[in-house]
Write a protein that holds these residues in place. Structure first.
Motif, PDB file in Angstrom:
ATOM      1  N   GLN A 183     -10.964  -2.106  -9.924  1.00  0.00           N
ATOM      2  CA  GLN A 183     -11.479  -3.036  -8.937  1.00  0.00           C
ATOM      3  C   GLN A 183     -12.863  -3.513  -9.342  1.00  0.00           C
ATOM      4  O   GLN A 183     -13.535  -2.882 -10.158  1.00  0.00           O
TER       5      GLN A 183
ATOM      6  N   ARG B 138      -5.435  -7.186  -2.957  1.00  0.00           N
ATOM      7  CA  ARG B 138      -5.844  -5.792  -3.018  1.00  0.00           C
ATOM      8  C   ARG B 138      -4.596  -4.932  -2.875  1.00  0.00           C
ATOM      9  O   ARG B 138      -3.769  -5.142  -1.987  1.00  0.00           O
ATOM     10  N   GLU B 139      -4.477  -3.936  -3.746  1.00  0.00           N
ATOM     11  CA  GLU B 139      -3.273  -3.116  -3.799  1.00  0.00           C
ATOM     12  C   GLU B 139      -3.634  -1.635  -3.864  1.00  0.00           C
ATOM     13  O   GLU B 139      -4.752  -1.262  -4.236  1.00  0.00           O
TER      14      GLU B 139
ATOM     15  N   ARG C  40      -0.374  -3.873  -0.201  1.00  0.00           N
ATOM     16  CA  ARG C  40      -0.710  -5.141  -0.842  1.00  0.00           C
ATOM     17  C   ARG C  40      -1.235  -6.060   0.255  1.00  0.00           C
ATOM     18  O   ARG C  40      -0.560  -6.273   1.253  1.00  0.00           O
TER      19      ARG C  40
ATOM     20  N   ALA D  37     -15.307  -4.771  -6.876  1.00  0.00           N
ATOM     21  CA  ALA D  37     -16.075  -5.056  -5.672  1.00  0.00           C
ATOM     22  C   ALA D  37     -17.558  -5.166  -6.023  1.00  0.00           C
ATOM     23  O   ALA D  37     -18.069  -4.450  -6.882  1.00  0.00           O
TER      24      ALA D  37
ATOM     25  N   GLN E  50     -13.032   2.602  -1.116  1.00  0.00           N
ATOM     26  CA  GLN E  50     -11.657   2.388  -0.705  1.00  0.00           C
ATOM     27  C   GLN E  50     -10.714   2.604  -1.890  1.00  0.00           C
ATOM     28  O   GLN E  50     -11.062   2.299  -3.037  1.00  0.00           O
TER      29      GLN E  50
ATOM     30  N   ARG F 244     -14.437   1.198 -10.995  1.00  0.00           N
ATOM     31  CA  ARG F 244     -15.101  -0.024 -10.546  1.00  0.00           C
ATOM     32  C   ARG F 244     -15.804  -0.702 -11.714  1.00  0.00           C
ATOM     33  O   ARG F 244     -16.539  -0.049 -12.463  1.00  0.00           O
TER      34      ARG F 244
ATOM     35  N   PHE G 174      -8.353   1.010  -3.149  1.00  0.00           N
ATOM     36  CA  PHE G 174      -7.622  -0.203  -3.501  1.00  0.00           C
ATOM     37  C   PHE G 174      -8.069  -0.726  -4.857  1.00  0.00           C
ATOM     38  O   PHE G 174      -9.233  -0.601  -5.235  1.00  0.00           O
ATOM     39  N   TYR G 175      -7.131  -1.322  -5.580  1.00  0.00           N
ATOM     40  CA  TYR G 175      -7.458  -2.007  -6.822  1.00  0.00           C
ATOM     41  C   TYR G 175      -7.051  -3.472  -6.696  1.00  0.00           C
ATOM     42  O   TYR G 175      -6.419  -3.867  -5.708  1.00  0.00           O
ATOM     43  N   GLU G 176      -7.436  -4.277  -7.682  1.00  0.00           N
ATOM     44  CA  GLU G 176      -7.198  -5.720  -7.620  1.00  0.00           C
ATOM     45  C   GLU G 176      -6.057  -6.119  -8.541  1.00  0.00           C
ATOM     46  O   GLU G 176      -5.990  -5.671  -9.689  1.00  0.00           O
ATOM     47  N   SER G 177      -5.176  -6.961  -8.022  1.00  0.00           N
ATOM     48  CA  SER G 177      -3.988  -7.347  -8.777  1.00  0.00           C
ATOM     49  C   SER G 177      -4.340  -8.038 -10.085  1.00  0.00           C
ATOM     50  O   SER G 177      -3.607  -7.925 -11.076  1.00  0.00           O
TER      51      SER G 177
ATOM     52  N   ASP H 115     -13.057   6.283  -5.717  1.00  0.00           N
ATOM     53  CA  ASP H 115     -12.416   6.464  -4.414  1.00  0.00           C
ATOM     54  C   ASP H 115     -12.162   7.923  -4.058  1.00  0.00           C
ATOM     55  O   ASP H 115     -11.236   8.247  -3.316  1.00  0.00           O
TER      56      ASP H 115
END
Length: 777
Positions: free
Chosen positions: A292, A760-761, A747, A294, A280, A231, A282-285, A245
């Motif tokens: 990520q 979010r992926e 995705r 967040a 979570q 993060r 998830f990571y960001e494209s 995560d």
């Protein structure tokens, strides 16, 4: 480690007296393990038993396409949780859905993201699945202290109820012994590429307290999986925390068995599990894999408690079984909503803008379910007519609450629009800076009667017929308030009721002892439900595009018919085993979620029809004395058959594929056994798993179509495990995802519906190298 002064059997006896005897008056548990069933009926040595039809039978004689995985297979294939089954069972997938990351099982292409479940999930004889709520999926059950898992493909509603229209998964636990004793312990340590260490420990202790009369079993489990997502600060780009995560699970189980002569057995059980995640996965494209930004941490936790009791009474020519259970579950999670105001209210005019101080959605889901099943089955497995009759009652209550907390949007609205929240929405924020608050209550009851008979009318020929009649009333109430809800709204109580009749029939022929050819037809069913309030003013444009002035108050039941032709065969003294099934499913009035992309709301409606056609193949071969080969293949073509929506604003169109359903899935494994000096026995096992491409939306013509999330890639994984052992102990080294595949599995643009950026992926877990050890006495 057990202290020297700790005496397990007297301790278990005292625990039994204090805990189990009161339970025997009220609650209820699982079925007998395979060894108990084998002892009850004479079977040939080496016969593999299943209880797919609620009685113990040889797997090769059951006219159902099923997969049975025992404890050894679960361990060697690295199945730590039941969601992992989707990688080893063709036609079973468990995609991650929506902004909250809930997982939902799909079998044979029968998928609907909302409404009642399409796949039944059982712990022993107790159903534990939940309605799809978009914020919480089924409990994340861990595969500890299991005797086996049975996966039954195709509708199983006659014997397992309405939520099994696609299939049923049963996790069957190890049962207490009435003779002898057993101690098992195992551990695992593994390193995740780019992450940290996975750690697992589990142990089980059981045996006879009073030989032949009373036995007990206690087991415990702990696992922590390393995180892989880092993060970063959204403003400065500085690293805040690595591997955020991570998740952990802890579980405890206690069971006892009491035998009163040869005519009555009582098996009380208590199962507890708690899981927690740090963030979570998830990571960001826009940042790249495993990164990520967040504004806030997004933790979650889930607590699950299942006390139960099984009573089995042997009568003259029949066995009466009572199963009573109480499920209590609590799910809590937080999701970052810091960019949502800029998307919905500001219309994405300033991409990436976030609420000062961050904003978040806090959701709670409480599920409580009481179930009671009473069934009677004929006792003689060799009789020409074998029958089973029963009744089932359940009462469930789900309470879901969501609070969107974002006090900083007042400053954001003032700085960007020069307006206050009250000027924009006509309402102030709720106390505590809440822009939205909702509380949803769903109460359901089921009262059902079912029966099934198997008739051997000629040598090798068997006809099976079954029927289930149920009454399923539902009660729904929703309260929503706050600026985003357009004020205070109260929906309900609304009521709906269904009284479905669910038939099943099959005809099978056994040309040889180890061969079976069968033809079957069965119905699957899901009850309907009601919708919450969709603001007609703020969602007017989206509703108008669909030809509606308002969202529907409720949605109806959906049903399907499945037709299956199958072959099972054991050839060359069982050195080659074959299972082949072809099926066709006709599904009507499908419950589907309709997303209104510009106002952020959704509703459920019955959208058209689909036809699913496919085939399943499983081959197990032993070409050499110590070499075992295993190949499984699944293919399904699941497509909608009707247009739904208006021209230029379609929801689905003829020929569109059902979303999240891979057409092809396959596994291929080879295992070679070794004999080593010092009486050591070893093995080398490798396995390849494939899942085909998917679509995350039904149609390219849908008003919610987004080309960046529409197509899902195929995935391939390679696993390797090497082990050796002797006299009850075993050591193994393993590599999961040996080639370090990073295929995106998820995705999503739900939290950025206007700009669609950043997506979010979630990708495959990176390569994991580990060591495991186990001992059994």
């Amino acid at each position: 480690m057990i202290p020297a002064r700790f005496q397990p059997l007297p301790f278990l006896a005292r625990l039994f007296v204090h805990m189990c005897c009161p339970f025997a008056l009220a609650v209820a548990a699982p079925v007998m393990a395979q060894e108990d069933e084998a002892g009850r009926h004479a079977v040939d040595p080496g016969t593999v038993l299943v209880t797919a039809r609620r009685v113990a039978e040889a797997e090769q004689s059951v006219p159902i396409s099923l997969v049975r995985l025992d404890a050894v297979e679960l361990e060697r294939r690295g199945i730590a949780r039941l969601a992992d089954l989707s990688g080893v069972v063709p036609q079973l997938s468990t995609p991650t859905l929506g902004a909250f990351g809930a997982q939902q099982p799909i079998m044979r292409g029968v998928f609907s993201p909302i409404g009642a479940a399409t796949v039944g999930l059982y712990v022993d004889d107790v159903p534990v699945q939940i309605r799809s709520l978009e914020v919480a999926g089924n409990p994340d059950l861990r595969s500890f202290d299991l005797d086996r898992v049975e996966v039954m493909r195709g509708p199983q509603g006659t014997l397992f109820g309405a939520d099994s229209m696609g299939g049923t998964i049963r996790a069957l636990t190890r049962q207490p012994r009435l003779e002898g004793g057993e101690l098992r312990a195992s551990g695992e340590l593994a390193s995740v590429a780019g992450g940290g260490l996975n750690r697992e420990a589990q142990a089980a202790l059981g045996g006879a307290l009073l030989p032949g009369r009373i036995g007990a079993r206690v087991s415990a489990y702990y696992r922590r999986d390393a995180g892989v997502v880092d993060r970063f600060d959204p403003a400065s780009g500085a690293l805040i925390e690595k591997n955020v995560d991570h998740d952990a699970a802890m579980a405890l189980r206690f069971a006892a068995k009491m035998a009163f002569g040869e005519w009555l057995e009582l098996t009380p059980s208590l199962f507890y599990q708690r899981t927690a995640r740090g963030d979570q996965p998830f990571y960001e494209s826009s940042l790249g894999p495993f990164r990520q930004s967040a504004s806030l941490r997004q933790p979650g936790r889930d607590r699950y408690l299942l006390p139960s009791l099984t009573a089995r009474l042997e009568l003259d020519g029949a066995t009466l079984t009572s199963v009573t259970a109480w499920l209590d579950r609590r799910n809590r999670q937080i999701v970052d909503y810091s960019g949502y105001f800029g998307e919905i209210v500001l219309g994405g005019m300033i991409p990436g803008i976030r609420t000062p101080g961050g904003s978040y959605s806090r959701t709670t889901v409480d599920q409580s379910v009481f179930t009671q099943e009473l069934r009677m089955a004929s006792a003689d497995p060799q009789a020409p007519l074998r029958w089973l009759i029963g009744g089932f009652y359940s009462r469930s209550r789900i309470v879901m609450e969501q609070r969107v907390v974002e006090p900083g949007i007042a400053d954001l609205a003032q700085s960007q629009l020069g307006l206050s929240i009250e000027e924009i929405f006509g309402l102030p924020l709720l106390p505590g800076g809440q822009s939205y608050h909702s509380r949803q209550q769903i109460g359901e009851r089921t009262l059902a009667a079912f029966a099934q008979a198997n008739w051997t009318f000629a040598p090798g020929w068997e006809a099976t017929g079954g029927l289930r009649l149920s009454h399923d009333p539902l009660r729904f109430r929703l309260m929503s308030e706050g600026p985003f809800a357009g004020g205070r709204n109260v929906t309900g109580p609304r009521r709906q009721s269904d009284t479905p009749l669910i038939p099943y029939a099959s005809l099978s022929w056994r040309p040889g002892k180890d061969s079976l050819i069968y033809l079957s037809a069965g119905k699957g069913f899901r009850a309907g439900g009601t919708n919450g309030t969709v603001p007609a003013t703020s969602c007017a444009a989206d509703l108008s595009a669909l030809g509606r002035a308002a969202a529907p108050d409720s949605y109806g039941s959906d049903a399907l018919w499945s037709y299956e032709l199958g072959v099972k065969a054991g050839l060359a003294d069982q050195r080659l085993r074959l299972s082949l099934a072809a099926f066709r499913i006709d599904w009507r009035r499908i419950q589907q979620s309709v997303t209104l992309p510009h106002c952020g709301f959704s509703y459920v409606d019955n959208l058209g029809a689909a036809r699913n056609r496919g085939v399943e193949l499983a081959l197990q071969a032993e070409p050499l004395r110590r070499l075992a080969l295993d190949f499984s293949l699944g293919f399904v073509d699941a497509r909608f058959r009707r247009n739904v929506g208006l021209p230029g604003a379609a929801i689905v169109a003829v020929g569109d594929r059902i979303p999240y359903v891979p057409r092809w899935s396959a596994t291929m494994a080879a295992e070679y056994g070794l004999t080593l000096p010092g009486r050591l026995e070893g093995f080398v096992r490798t396995e390849w798993r494939h899942a085909g491409r998917i679509r995350r939306a039904p149609s390219t013509r849908s008003i919610a179509y987004d080309p960046r999330v529409y197509a899902g890639e195929a995935s391939d994984l390679l696993f390797l495990r090497v082990g050796l052992g002797r006299d009850g102990w075993q050591l193994s080294v393993f590599a999961d995802n040996l080639l370090d595949s990073r295929t995106p599995l998820y995705r999503n643009a739900d939290l950025v519906p206007v700009t669609g950026s950043p997506l979010r992926e979630m990708a495959q877990r990176p390569r994991t190298l580990g060591l495991s050890a186990s001992i059994g006495l």
